[in-house]
Scaffold this motif. Structure first.
Motif: not given
Ligand SMILES: Nc1ncnc2c1ncn2[C@@H]1O[C@H](COP(=O)(O)OP(=O)(O)OP(=O)(O)O)[C@@H](O)[C@H]1O
Ligand SMILES: [Mg+2]
Lengths: 251, 215
Positions: B33-43, B204-209
């Motif tokens: 599962t991947i999460t993180g704030p909007s615009g972080g780079g998940k997509s 996993a967390q994706v934040e600020n790339g």
């Protein structure tokens, strides 16, 4: 056939240009300059072409004739390229598409004996074929650009499912080829009812029996159908690839 | 051997660094599962894994082989991406569900389509329904099962439950549970959903790339 407009008549007809200028001025369309440039260019270009054609018809040299046809196709391809809005390779693709459609159509016309292999016949016919092909291809480019923009997400979905670029673009290809051909099909349906086409009118004004003139017009109609369909298909199948990179991603 | 291995992956557009130095290993049959704030780079990350775009730095290995050694078409049939806001194409549901068969030049397996539709509580009659008449939730479910007509090796799910009500979410989860079970599909799912994040075994967390493995 003897038809002659005296130079005096032609000067008097210039009054028609002033109608356009006057309307442009009154409605503040800001196109007076364009009209004047258009008129001057038309007069100069046609005069030059008139003398060039006279000379070439007189020489009746096959190489010179082919050269002139190539120049016509070159100009047509360059014009079609301008409609592509910067798609890479658009000139080359337009050139190939227009050249192929012209060669095929001329070939059939000459082989069937409908026209003779003489400059005064094949040069004007080439001009008609090339310009129709050019318009159809220009329409295709415009339409394809618009569709790849509007249907971007649908194309991406197909790619993500593992479609090759042809399958991903199929709907766009089909619609675009239709767009390129439809003006010709429409005009084939209304020819003679709404408009008497240029060639037929010209022949009739020049004193040819209308029944003979229609034979030419029928030939021209068939020729245009073949030209626009060939030109559109070739150009579309070559140009859609330019919307993808070599990793089959949408640019 | 890990089914997917990302090494120092980066993505830059013009001068903007969208992803930087992503390192990630995903084992076969895993559910990440991947999460993180909007615009972080998940997509962006999922699109890179799906080869919809190419990373501008680093290497990605799928089943031990570098991604750029694969034919993109065959690779995408094994690593299937379900977009964040999927769009259906063509006229009706049938056209969407039969597309995967069409591009494989095989016959459309209608029974499978109907079975998948049942899994996500879509009536079989909906096959011939024009897509413009479907609700948002129905479209989302059709898009999801479109990716499952042929089971992929890796399924990339981009916020597929966002915007769905509780009932619809439950339906989608049920399908995903089925996949987790015994299908052999490796799942990588992006989500903002609290419950999904809490339930995640691997997160996993994706934040600020940047990507950080949490558990
Ligand atoms: N092609 C691009 N050109 C420029 N910027 C881009 C491009 N693609 C993505 N970005 C930017 O990269 C950042 C990450 O985008 P991405 O879609 O990956 O975010 P996300 O984590 O999926 O967000 P969300 O949770 O809202 O879906 C955003 O700031 C976005 O504007
Ligand atoms: Mg996103």
């Amino acid at each position: 056939m003897s038809l002659d407009i005296s130079n005096l008549s032609l000067v008097l007809v210039t009054a028609l240009v002033f109608i356009a200028l006057w309307i442009g001025y009154r409605e503040q369309l800001g196109i007076d300059k364009d009209i004047v440039i258009g008129v001057i260019r038309a007069v100069i270009q046609l005069t030059i072409v008139g003398y060039v054609l006279k000379y070439i018809f007189h020489l009746n040299n096959i190489l010179l004739t082919l050269l002139l046809i190539l120049i016509i196709i070159f100009n047509a391809a360059d014009n079609a390229r301008k409609r592509s809005n910067g798609i890479r390779g658009a000139f080359y693709i337009s050139f190939v598409a227009i050249l192929s459609s012209t060669v095929v159509v001329l070939g059939v016309l000459v082989a069937s004996g409908a026209i003779k292999m003489i400059p005064s016949q094949i040069i004007p016919i080439s001009g008609m074929v090339a310009s129709n092909s050019m318009v159809a291809i220009g329409l295709c480019y415009r339409n394809m650009n618009a569709m790849f923009r509007d249907q971007r997400q649908q194309v991406l979905e197909r790619l993500a499912l593992g479609a090759d670029i042809k399958n991903a673009s199929k709907g766009i290809l089909r619609e675009t080829i239709k767009t390129g051909m439809s003006p010709t099909i429409d005009s084939a349906k209304t020819v003679g009812l709404v408009s008497l086409p240029g060639m037929m009118s010209g022949l009739i004004i020049a004193g040819v029996d209308p029944v003979n003139a229609i034979k030419y017009q029928i030939m021209v109609t068939f020729m245009m159908l073949a030209t626009t369909s060939l030109g559109s298909v070739i150009a579309c199948y070559m140009i859609y690839r330019k919307f993808y990179n070599d990793r089959m991603q949408l640019k | 051997m890990a089914i997917l291995d990302l090494q120092h992956v980066g993505y830059q557009v013009r001068n903007q660094q969208i992803l930087a130095d992503i390192n990630l290993t995903v084992e076969e049959d895993d559910y990440l599962t991947i999460t993180g704030p909007s615009g972080g780079g998940k997509s962006t990350l999922l699109k890179i894994i799906a080869t919809m775009i190419s990373a501008t730095a680093g290497d990605i290995f799928y089943q031990g082989k570098n991604l750029n050694q694969y034919d993109p078409i065959l690779y995408r049939r094994e690593v299937s991406y379900c977009f964040q806001q999927p769009t259906l194409f063509g006229n009706d549901v049938l056209e969407n569900l039969s597309f995967p068969a069409k591009i494989r030049r095989t016959d459309f397996d209608k029974a499978r389509a109907i079975q998948l539709m049942q899994y996500v509580k879509l009536d079989e009659k909906m096959l011939t329904q024009p897509i413009k008449e479907l609700s948002g939730g129905e479209k989302q479910r059709v898009a999801l099962i479109r990716n499952l007509m042929y089971l992929p090796k890796i399924l990339l799910l981009d916020e597929i439950t966002t915007g769905l009500d509780a009932a619809n979410k439950a339906i989608v989860w049920e399908l995903i549970e089925r996949l987790k079970g015994d299908s052999g599909v490796t799942l990588i799912a992006v989500t903002h959903d609290e419950q999904e994040i809490l339930a995640a075994k691997h997160l996993a967390q994706v934040e600020n790339g940047k990507l950080e493995v949490q558990r």
